[in-house]
Each structure stands twice: as structure tokens, then as C-alpha cells.
Design an enzyme around this catalytic site. Structure first.
Site, PDB file in Angstrom:
ATOM      1  N   GLY A 174       5.288  -3.904  12.926  1.00  0.00           N
ATOM      2  CA  GLY A 174       4.368  -3.988  14.265  1.00  0.00           C
ATOM      3  C   GLY A 174       4.115  -2.631  14.750  1.00  0.00           C
TER       4      GLY A 174
ATOM      5  N   CYS B  57     -25.191  -8.499   5.106  1.00  0.00           N
ATOM      6  CA  CYS B  57     -26.503  -9.271   6.220  1.00  0.00           C
ATOM      7  C   CYS B  57     -26.107  -9.625   7.641  1.00  0.00           C
ATOM      8  CB  CYS B  57     -27.050 -10.364   5.388  1.00  0.00           C
ATOM      9  SG  CYS B  57     -27.782  -9.466   3.738  1.00  0.00           S
TER      10      CYS B  57
ATOM     11  N   ARG C  78       1.952  -1.791   7.983  1.00  0.00           N
ATOM     12  CA  ARG C  78       0.708  -0.914   8.586  1.00  0.00           C
ATOM     13  C   ARG C  78       1.369   0.624   8.582  1.00  0.00           C
ATOM     14  NH1 ARG C  78      -3.275  -2.333  11.748  1.00  0.00           N
ATOM     15  NH2 ARG C  78      -2.271  -4.139  12.464  1.00  0.00           N
TER      16      ARG C  78
ATOM     17  N   PRO D  81       8.145  -2.952   8.379  1.00  0.00           N
ATOM     18  CA  PRO D  81       6.868  -2.426   8.584  1.00  0.00           C
ATOM     19  C   PRO D  81       6.095  -2.627   7.639  1.00  0.00           C
ATOM     20  CG  PRO D  81       8.611  -0.922   8.022  1.00  0.00           C
ATOM     21  CD  PRO D  81       9.247  -2.322   7.933  1.00  0.00           C
TER      22      PRO D  81
END
Ligand code: LLP
Length: 465
Positions: A280, A393, A325, A323
Site C-alpha cells: 500500500g 470511444c 506499486r 509492496p
């Protein structure tokens, strides 16, 4: 340490009520080392971005765009920094959900990290990449019977239990295979992490874990201990959310987890040997973010756990963290080619690139902020407020909501969006039948495709009707 992923105030570059914008950076050609992978530089001679010594134009020519470009040295250095910060008395489990491939598994193995997986697919990749099963932790709030069976059969080092039903399922699988499976119980500690609602996981009103507050977690411990023949309860797990800068949430989490350890000792006479405080830890997506270094995090967490255990009269458990990220995120950037530039009078300029929400859903999903740089050349043109958008789109297909780019950006220029190493390729989709981009690992002047680009034939191959 600074703000969360979802600040309440005006965002970078937003039109403020008075009609002012946040100021453009002093030098648009400068690369803030906080948000760029370590070996990324802007070459003095011609202003082109290089990574691991390779010109991004060379990468684009050889591999096409969009592409995720991953700095292998940086990835390995971050693994080492986490491992060294926590030392031999703790374990670092990389969270594979951030980004996983067989090459990544090999790097993790070589750098001495363990691996957290949360699906059969991640488990398969972990094993195929050569991670010893004993160093794999299996997560997930709704693991299937088949996934549990494979994990137990493979001999994973731990399964993190997330529900009463799962306790029974894992116990059954362990008996079937004649083993005693090591498990942890995932608890929700009741912390409101300061991050986007969708990536906060320790408040009570969400799907993960077993609550401490109402005694569910203690009941889960009782049930696991009652399966002593097939389950070995080794510890308690807590993960409070993602992209968090403030250590206060971890402090409360550690205190409450130690509280459960001490209650377990009092009730059952056993001291559980492990605590996992999850992942986190936030990274810098823009220059305004100010994350902590692994050694600061290790010290803060280690001190809290030591203090709480001492107060409770408990022997120090083995600490682990997860960990994702913080390791993968900063190590990659996405390389795009500009297709159209559309100035909207009095509003802003829309710069369309050849990817978008199919390769980075985070802006649309979490209001995430990113930086962007002109990569194929330097420019002395004045800054212009732009929105970098994709080719899909819908108007929410935004890559970078507000950014300054040189006003002379034209079709054919390459743009690089940093800090896309985590939760971009791993959350990529085929929206609008878009083949997903490759991941190119760069090291010492060599580029290697570690995940190849999908093709339209790949998509058709799945279409068997
Ligand atoms: N451990 C557990 C049990 C987790 O659920 C997670 C992330 C981690 C570790 C790693 O967290 P990290 O250190 O990477 O923050 N897709 C979202 C993030 C979802 C995180 C889910 N769990 C995003 O793009 O921000």
C-alpha cells in the site's frame, strides 16, 4: 509525505474559480527523478529521452507504440532496497497484481524477494517463472476450490484466509493432499486509509478480511486452530489499502494486529510467529507527491511492531510486507505516439495518443494523476495546458487530465507517461478490440520484449463462434 491519490482540493492544472491555472513547471524539458525510472535521461545532444542508454525513437521503431518500457535495473534496485531495508529478520513479498510476468518472477527470485499471488493465473506465472512454491503467498477473497487445490498441491508457503468458508475449504484441500498447510488470517483492522475509496481495504464496510472489532477475526482464529491437523496458523495479515503516504494507518493496523496476537496468546496459549502488514505504500505520480523511502518505511513499521509487542509482553514476530506499486510503479513509462492535436478555443488543447484507457484505466477509475513529457525531442516552445486523451470511444478516455506540454507538439511526436509500471499492463483491457501493448524491458543498452504485443489475430483466436 504528502497527499493521497484522490485529493479533495483542485487538481494540478485544474481551472480554479478565479480562472487561474496552477503554474506550469519552470522547465518542460526537465525530468523529475521522483517520477521517472532511474536510467531515464534526456540526452544533451538532441533532447531525446533515453532509457538504459536506448533512444525512445529506436524503441518505438522496433516495437511500435503504445508500449510499456520497463527499466530492469531500476526494478532490481527497488527490490534490493526493500529487501535490505527490512533485513534478514523480515520478508518482502512483491504483490504480483501490480505487474507480473515470468521475467519479473526471475528478477524477484534473484533479488531474494518472495511473491504474493491472488489468482490461479498469477500462481501459474509465479511457478512458471521459477519462484519456489515455499516463497509464494496465496491471497484472494474468493479463491476457487480449484485454485486452493493447486496452491496446496504446489506447496505454497502460506495461504491467507479471508472467510469462514475458506477455512473449511483449505482444511479439506490440505487433508486431501495429506499436508498441514501454513495459513494466515486476514483481518480488517477498522482503519480509514486516506486514499481512493476503491483502493482502501481496512475499513469495515468492504469485502476483504475478517473484522477485529466484532470478534469475527478471533472466531476465525478459533476455527483455524480447531483444524490443527490440516492447518498451521502462522500469523495475522492486514492490508489497509493502496497508494498511501501517511504511516498513521499502518501504525493503527500494527497496534490492532498485535492486540489480536496477544488475545490469541491469552485465549489459546500460543504466540503466533508472523505478522504481515500488507502493501500500500504510495509512489510519486507527479512532482507533488512525496513518498517515503523503503528504509524509512521499514524503520517506522519495525519500531511500531517492536513497541507494541514489548508492551504486550510478546516475543517479536517475524514481519512481512507486500509492496507492489512501490516496486513496479516507478520503473516503467508508457510510450505513445501523438495522432491528433485539437485546440479548443478558450478551453484547452486535446492531444490524442495511440493508446488510452485500454492501457491505463487508472485515470478514469481512480481520478489518478500522471505527468507526461515530450519524449522524441526537446522543445523551447512555451508551455500549453493540455489534456492527453486516448483513442477509445468515450470522453472519459483520459490518460493525463491536466498537463503542460510544449505548445509545438505535433502528430508523430512521442510522448512518455511515467510511473505506469504498476496496475497499468496488469489492468489493461481489449476495449474497442484494442490489442494490449507489449512490455519492453531495457537494461544496459539492450531492449528485450518480456510480454509481447497482442495482435488482432490473438483477439480473433478467442472468438470461436
Ligand atoms: N497485498 C494485498 C493483500 C493487496 O491486496 C495489495 C493490493 C497489495 C499487497 C499491494 O498493494 P500496493 O503496494 O501495490 O499498493 N488497482 C489499484 C490498486 C489495487 C491494489 C489492490 N491490492 C490501483 O491501480 O491503484
Amino acid at each position: 509525505m504528502s497527499r493521497s491519490a484522490h485529493p479533495a482540493g483542485p487538481r494540478h492544472g485544474d481551472v480554479l474559480p478565479e480562472g487561474h491555472y496552477t503554474a506550469p513547471p519552470a522547465d518542460l524539458n526537465a525530468l523529475d527523478p521522483k517520477v521517472w525510472a532511474r536510467t531515464v535521461e534526456r540526452r544533451q545532444a538532441d533532447g531525446v529521452l533515453t532509457v538504459g542508454g536506448i533512444d525512445v525513437r529506436t524503441l518505438a521503431a522496433a516495437h511500435g507504440t503504445p508500449a510499456y518500457v520497463l527499466d530492469e535495473d531500476d526494478f532490481r534496485a527497488r527490490c534490493r532496497a526493500w529487501r535490505e531495508a527490512f533485513g534478514p529478520g523480515a520478508d518482502v513479498f512483491y504483490a504480483g497484481k501490480a505487474f507480473l510476468s515470468r521475467a519479473v518472477v526471475r528478477w524477484l527470485h534473484e533479488e531474494g524477494l518472495n511473491l504474493d499471488v491472488c489468482t490461479g493465473g498469477e500462481l501459474t506465472t509465479a511457478l512458471a517463472g521459477g519462484m519456489p512454491a515455499g516463497r509464494i503467498a496465496m491471497h484472494g477473497n474468493n479463491k476457487s476450490e480449484a485454485e486452493i487445490d493447486r496452491a496446496v498441491e504446489a506447496g505454497v508457503g502460506r495461504i491467507v484466509l479471508d472467510s469462514f468458508q475458506e477455512i473449511a475449504r483449505v482444511a479439506r484441500a490440505a487433508r486431501r493432499h495429506g499436508v498441514r498447510q501454513r495459513v494466515q488470517v486476514r483481518v480488517t483492522v477498522g482503519v480509514e486509509a486516506h486514499t481512493h475509496e476503491f483502493i482502501a481495504t481496512a475499513h469495515e464496510d468492504q469485502k476483504f478480511g475478517l473484522a477485529l472489532a466484532d470478534g469475527t477475526a478471533a472466531e476465525a482464529v478459533r476455527k483455524v486452530l480447531a483444524h490443527g491437523d490440516s492447518l498451521e496458523l502462522v500469523g495475522i495479515h492486514s492490508h489497509i489499502g493502496s497508494q498511501i503516504f501517511d504511516m498513521a494507518g499502518f501504525e493503527v493496523s500494527a497496534r490492532r494486529v498485535v492486540g489480536l496476537l496477544s488475545a490469541v496468546r491469552d485465549e489459546h496459549g500460543v504466540e503466533l510467529p508472523e505478522i504481515d502488514l500488507g502493501g500500500g505504500l504510495g509512489i510519486a505520480y507527479t512532482s507533488e507527491d512525496d513518498p517515503s523511502e523503503p528504509h524509512e518505511i521499514a524503520k517506522a513499521l519495525g519500531d511500531i511492531v517492536a513497541r507494541e509487542c514489548e508492551a504486550a509482553g510478546l516475543a517479536l514476530p517475524r514481519l512481512s510486507v507486500e509492496p507492489g506499486r512501490a516496486i513496479a510503479g516507478p520503473t516503467a513509462f508508457t510510450l505513445y505516439e501523438v495522432g491528433t492535436v485539437k485546440p479548443l478555443d478558450g478551453l484547452r488543447t486535446y492531444v490524442s495518443v495511440d493508446g488510452g484507457m485500454s492501457d491505463n484505466i487508472r485515470t478514469a477509475l481512480y481520478d489518478a494523476e500522471y505527468a507526461v513529457a515530450l519524449a522524441s525531442r526537446a522543445s523551447d516552445a512555451p508551455p500549453e495546458l493540455v489534456r492527453v486523451v486516448g483513442r477509445h470511444c468515450e470522453s472519459g478516455d483520459i490518460v493525463v487530465r491536466n498537463a503542460y506540454l510544449p505548445a509545438d507538439v505535433v502528430p508523430g511526436d512521442l510522448l512518455a507517461v511515467p510511473a505506469t509500471g504498476a496496475y497499468c499492463r496488469s489492468m489493461a483491457s481489449n476495449y474497442n478490440h484494442t490489442p494490449r501493448p507489449p512490455v519492453i524491458a531495457v537494461r544496459d543498452g539492450e531492449a528485450r520484449v518480456i510480454v509481447r504485443r497482442e495482435t488482432e489475430e490473438d483477439l480473433l483466436r478467442l472468438d470461436v463462434g
